[in-house]
Design an enzyme around this catalytic site. Sequence first.
Site, PDB file in Angstrom:
ATOM      1  N   TYR A 105      -1.890  -0.533  11.027  1.00 50.80           N
ATOM      2  CA  TYR A 105      -2.114  -1.159   9.718  1.00 50.80           C
ATOM      3  C   TYR A 105      -0.896  -0.968   8.817  1.00 50.80           C
ATOM      4  CZ  TYR A 105      -3.493  -1.382   4.806  1.00 50.80           C
ATOM      5  OH  TYR A 105      -3.507  -1.651   3.459  1.00 50.80           O
ATOM      6  N   THR A 134       0.818  -1.214   0.000  1.00 48.38           N
ATOM      7  CA  THR A 134       0.000   0.000   0.000  1.00 48.38           C
ATOM      8  C   THR A 134       0.852   1.264   0.000  1.00 48.38           C
ATOM      9  OG1 THR A 134      -1.552   1.266   1.374  1.00 48.38           O
ATOM     10  CG2 THR A 134      -0.110  -0.253   2.532  1.00 48.38           C
ATOM     11  N   ASP A 135       0.286   2.338  -0.542  1.00 48.06           N
ATOM     12  CA  ASP A 135       0.981   3.636  -0.481  1.00 48.06           C
ATOM     13  C   ASP A 135       1.116   4.135   0.959  1.00 48.06           C
ATOM     14  OD1 ASP A 135      -1.668   4.412   0.036  1.00 48.06           O
ATOM     15  OD2 ASP A 135      -1.802   5.807  -1.649  1.00 48.06           O
ATOM     16  N   GLU A 136       0.346   3.541   1.889  1.00 44.24           N
ATOM     17  CA  GLU A 136       0.409   4.015   3.272  1.00 44.24           C
ATOM     18  C   GLU A 136       1.759   3.741   3.919  1.00 44.24           C
ATOM     19  OE1 GLU A 136      -2.923   3.572   5.777  1.00 44.24           O
ATOM     20  OE2 GLU A 136      -4.350   3.938   4.170  1.00 44.24           O
ATOM     21  N   LYS A 138       1.941  -3.588   7.220  1.00 39.14           N
ATOM     22  CA  LYS A 138       2.176  -3.732   5.777  1.00 39.14           C
ATOM     23  C   LYS A 138       3.658  -3.496   5.441  1.00 39.14           C
ATOM     24  CE  LYS A 138      -0.483  -4.540   3.057  1.00 39.14           C
ATOM     25  NZ  LYS A 138      -0.985  -5.869   2.599  1.00 39.14           N
TER      26      LYS A 138
HETATM   27  P1  NAD Z   1     -10.274  -6.813   2.294  1.00 38.49           P
HETATM   28  O1  NAD Z   1     -10.273  -6.532   3.751  1.00 38.49           O
HETATM   29  O2  NAD Z   1     -11.498  -6.501   1.500  1.00 38.49           O
HETATM   30  O3  NAD Z   1      -9.955  -8.351   2.048  1.00 38.49           O
HETATM   31  C1  NAD Z   1      -8.974  -9.057   2.763  1.00 38.49           C
HETATM   32  C2  NAD Z   1      -9.202 -10.538   2.514  1.00 38.49           C
HETATM   33  O4  NAD Z   1      -8.170 -11.269   3.177  1.00 38.49           O
HETATM   34  C3  NAD Z   1     -10.540 -11.065   3.063  1.00 38.49           C
HETATM   35  O5  NAD Z   1     -11.142 -11.931   2.135  1.00 38.49           O
HETATM   36  C4  NAD Z   1     -10.140 -11.810   4.331  1.00 38.49           C
HETATM   37  O6  NAD Z   1     -11.023 -12.865   4.664  1.00 38.49           O
HETATM   38  C5  NAD Z   1      -8.764 -12.322   3.922  1.00 38.49           C
HETATM   39  N1  NAD Z   1      -7.893 -12.612   5.072  1.00 38.49           N
HETATM   40  C6  NAD Z   1      -7.621 -11.807   6.134  1.00 38.49           C
HETATM   41  N2  NAD Z   1      -6.763 -12.411   6.973  1.00 38.49           N
HETATM   42  C7  NAD Z   1      -6.464 -13.623   6.414  1.00 38.49           C
HETATM   43  C8  NAD Z   1      -5.631 -14.694   6.800  1.00 38.49           C
HETATM   44  N3  NAD Z   1      -4.914 -14.655   7.938  1.00 38.49           N
HETATM   45  N4  NAD Z   1      -5.549 -15.777   5.992  1.00 38.49           N
HETATM   46  C9  NAD Z   1      -6.277 -15.837   4.842  1.00 38.49           C
HETATM   47  N5  NAD Z   1      -7.101 -14.857   4.438  1.00 38.49           N
HETATM   48  C10 NAD Z   1      -7.192 -13.751   5.212  1.00 38.49           C
HETATM   49  O7  NAD Z   1      -9.007  -6.055   1.724  1.00 38.49           O
HETATM   50  P2  NAD Z   1      -8.794  -5.326   0.305  1.00 38.49           P
HETATM   51  O8  NAD Z   1      -9.252  -3.930   0.417  1.00 38.49           O
HETATM   52  O9  NAD Z   1      -9.279  -6.211  -0.777  1.00 38.49           O
HETATM   53  O10 NAD Z   1      -7.195  -5.294   0.281  1.00 38.49           O
HETATM   54  C11 NAD Z   1      -6.465  -6.403  -0.232  1.00 38.49           C
HETATM   55  C12 NAD Z   1      -4.991  -6.111  -0.097  1.00 38.49           C
HETATM   56  O11 NAD Z   1      -4.667  -4.916  -0.786  1.00 38.49           O
HETATM   57  C13 NAD Z   1      -4.538  -5.924   1.350  1.00 38.49           C
HETATM   58  O12 NAD Z   1      -3.276  -6.526   1.494  1.00 38.49           O
HETATM   59  C14 NAD Z   1      -4.416  -4.407   1.488  1.00 38.49           C
HETATM   60  O13 NAD Z   1      -3.437  -4.076   2.441  1.00 38.49           O
HETATM   61  C15 NAD Z   1      -4.001  -4.019   0.094  1.00 38.49           C
HETATM   62  N6  NAD Z   1      -4.390  -2.683  -0.360  1.00 38.49           N
HETATM   63  C16 NAD Z   1      -5.687  -2.273  -0.239  1.00 38.49           C
HETATM   64  C17 NAD Z   1      -6.043  -1.027  -0.751  1.00 38.49           C
HETATM   65  C18 NAD Z   1      -7.458  -0.505  -0.638  1.00 38.49           C
HETATM   66  O14 NAD Z   1      -7.687   0.682  -0.866  1.00 38.49           O
HETATM   67  N7  NAD Z   1      -8.448  -1.333  -0.310  1.00 38.49           N
HETATM   68  C19 NAD Z   1      -5.071  -0.200  -1.350  1.00 38.49           C
HETATM   69  C20 NAD Z   1      -3.747  -0.659  -1.423  1.00 38.49           C
HETATM   70  C21 NAD Z   1      -3.423  -1.914  -0.950  1.00 38.49           C
HETATM   71  O1  DAU Z   2      -4.099   4.256   0.576  1.00 41.65           O
HETATM   72  C1  DAU Z   2      -4.340   2.868   0.482  1.00 41.65           C
HETATM   73  C2  DAU Z   2      -5.189   2.443   1.646  1.00 41.65           C
HETATM   74  O2  DAU Z   2      -6.503   2.967   1.393  1.00 41.65           O
HETATM   75  C3  DAU Z   2      -5.240   0.940   1.834  1.00 41.65           C
HETATM   76  O3  DAU Z   2      -3.965   0.461   2.126  1.00 41.65           O
HETATM   77  C4  DAU Z   2      -6.228   0.566   2.947  1.00 41.65           C
HETATM   78  O4  DAU Z   2      -6.356  -0.846   3.030  1.00 41.65           O
HETATM   79  C5  DAU Z   2      -7.578   1.166   2.610  1.00 41.65           C
HETATM   80  O5  DAU Z   2      -8.504   0.917   3.645  1.00 41.65           O
HETATM   81  C6  DAU Z   2      -7.450   2.676   2.373  1.00 41.65           C
HETATM   82  O6  DAU Z   2      -7.096   3.337   3.623  1.00 41.65           O
HETATM   83  P1  DAU Z   2      -7.732   4.744   4.057  1.00 41.65           P
HETATM   84  O7  DAU Z   2      -7.607   4.879   5.517  1.00 41.65           O
HETATM   85  O8  DAU Z   2      -7.213   5.858   3.220  1.00 41.65           O
HETATM   86  O9  DAU Z   2      -9.271   4.468   3.593  1.00 41.65           O
HETATM   87  P2  DAU Z   2     -10.643   4.822   4.322  1.00 41.65           P
HETATM   88  O10 DAU Z   2     -11.729   4.488   3.349  1.00 41.65           O
HETATM   89  O11 DAU Z   2     -10.744   4.240   5.686  1.00 41.65           O
HETATM   90  O12 DAU Z   2     -10.550   6.400   4.481  1.00 41.65           O
HETATM   91  C7  DAU Z   2     -10.401   7.241   3.345  1.00 41.65           C
HETATM   92  C8  DAU Z   2     -10.376   8.671   3.842  1.00 41.65           C
HETATM   93  O13 DAU Z   2     -11.672   8.988   4.361  1.00 41.65           O
HETATM   94  C9  DAU Z   2      -9.399   8.911   4.966  1.00 41.65           C
HETATM   95  O14 DAU Z   2      -8.859  10.213   4.861  1.00 41.65           O
HETATM   96  C10 DAU Z   2     -10.258   8.814   6.217  1.00 41.65           C
HETATM   97  C11 DAU Z   2     -11.604   9.368   5.735  1.00 41.65           C
HETATM   98  N1  DAU Z   2     -12.797   8.814   6.404  1.00 41.65           N
HETATM   99  C12 DAU Z   2     -12.930   7.454   6.446  1.00 41.65           C
HETATM  100  C13 DAU Z   2     -13.999   6.876   7.077  1.00 41.65           C
HETATM  101  C14 DAU Z   2     -14.160   5.366   7.130  1.00 41.65           C
HETATM  102  C15 DAU Z   2     -13.744   9.653   6.960  1.00 41.65           C
HETATM  103  O15 DAU Z   2     -13.634  10.888   6.887  1.00 41.65           O
HETATM  104  N2  DAU Z   2     -14.817   9.079   7.591  1.00 41.65           N
HETATM  105  C16 DAU Z   2     -14.973   7.730   7.695  1.00 41.65           C
HETATM  106  O16 DAU Z   2     -15.969   7.286   8.311  1.00 41.65           O
END
Ligand code: NAD
Ligand code: DAU
Length: 369
Positions: A171, A147-149, A175
């Site tokens: 988190y 992730t970019d985080e 990562k």
């Molecule tokens: P998500 O939470 O929707 O899905 C995670 C999945 O992993 C679920 O199906 C869960 O059951 C499974 N899981 C969790 N722990 C596990 C374990 N111990 N063994 C097997 N399965 C397990 O997450 P997402 O948003 O689809 O993100 C997927 C990946 O991409 C993550 O690694 C996250 O860090 C990364 N990522 C997410 C975003 C975003 O914006 N959502 C952006 C950048 C990177």
């Molecule tokens: O940048 C990549 C990341 O993006 C991934 O690695 C994470 O898995 C994914 O969850 C996401 O993280 P963020 O924390 O950026 O996403 P979130 O949707 O939780 O929040 C997006 C922005 O919105 C952030 O600035 C927080 C704000 N927010 C979020 C929630 C849930 C609010 O203002 N109110 C809210 O209730």
Amino acid sequence: MAGDSSRLAPDARILVTGGAGFIGSAYVRDVLARRDGARITVLDKLTYAGNRANLAAVEADPEQAARFSFVIGDIADPEAVGPLVAESDAVVNFAAESHVDRSILEPEAFLRTGVIGVHVLLEAVRIESAARVAAGRPAVRYLQVSTDEVYGSVADGHSVESDRLDPRSPYSAAKAAGELLVNSYVVTHGVDAVVTRGSNTYGPFHHPEKLIPLFVTNAIDDQPLPMYGDGLQQRDWLFVSDHAGAIDHVLRHGTSGETYNVPGSAEMVNRDVIAGLLERLGKPWTLVRTVPDRPGHDRRYALDGSKLAALGWRNRTSFDDGLATTVDWFRANEAWWRAAKSGDWDAYYERQYGARLAASSAASTRPEA
Ligand code: NAD
Ligand code: DAU
């Protein structure tokens, strides 16, 4: 310029860990639909965020279902992981706890999956690869979805892959630790591995705990939208099929030991994202409540995508098109998100938002001073 031919055969067997989640399931659906010979096994623990319904389209299509299997299990369990890696040509690891707010409330699972789980996968890949290389066969290729985080909050400019890591939430710290383990296995054991760092992803099947799906589904129900702080935090929004496609591109063309940023298509502050989704839904700004901020809230993420572009990848979906698709999908799939907002949801929502909403105020349409 990195390699222009794929490092994997079209019929390679891919183990997709976390493939029942948001981005992992998009990856599975896209690869099976796009590539005739592809074979995928999903290993997923089915946490609250994992949902087999995300893969219903695959399981309902007899041709795709014949190239697909699903195993319930934990990536931190060597007995579950070893045999599956032994029958795979590549591993794409999506499995993680993915919600920053939950990592503040309960960090343990983030560490177990993000650190121990990644280590268990790498050990299995190392052992299987050594046996294959000794037999004159290619190693198992590993891709870590990161992730970019991991860069932390970026005051200005754009993060490049060589920048210092500065994770600031449990988190993102987990990562970053996962990435460092991958690097250690490349350097120490010669494992064939690549890392992607994706930006904020959105689209169909997004769990309603995250900003866009939470606000869309709350707005459909005319419920308050809890905006953290001044709402001027900036993210770079990436449509889910673009993220899945970029990951597949890096899996096939990336150079082992390298990390690739996956930027989005729209650098926007939260207020503008919220205004856009309300407009699409025909709902009023008066639903938005200013609530106390997330502790340690990263102000801005922004990625430089030159390295991925040089590898031959570009995003296809504009934010306007992606948001329209997303809002329309949530309107058309109420049963899916109402199920995700059931069970433990109310307890989570109360813990995360109860006191915040009680302390909330109407959000001005203009940034607070
Ligand atoms: P998500 O939470 O929707 O899905 C995670 C999945 O992993 C679920 O199906 C869960 O059951 C499974 N899981 C969790 N722990 C596990 C374990 N111990 N063994 C097997 N399965 C397990 O997450 P997402 O948003 O689809 O993100 C997927 C990946 O991409 C993550 O690694 C996250 O860090 C990364 N990522 C997410 C975003 C975003 O914006 N959502 C952006 C950048 C990177
Ligand atoms: O940048 C990549 C990341 O993006 C991934 O690695 C994470 O898995 C994914 O969850 C996401 O993280 P963020 O924390 O950026 O996403 P979130 O949707 O939780 O929040 C997006 C922005 O919105 C952030 O600035 C927080 C704000 N927010 C979020 C929630 C849930 C609010 O203002 N109110 C809210 O209730």
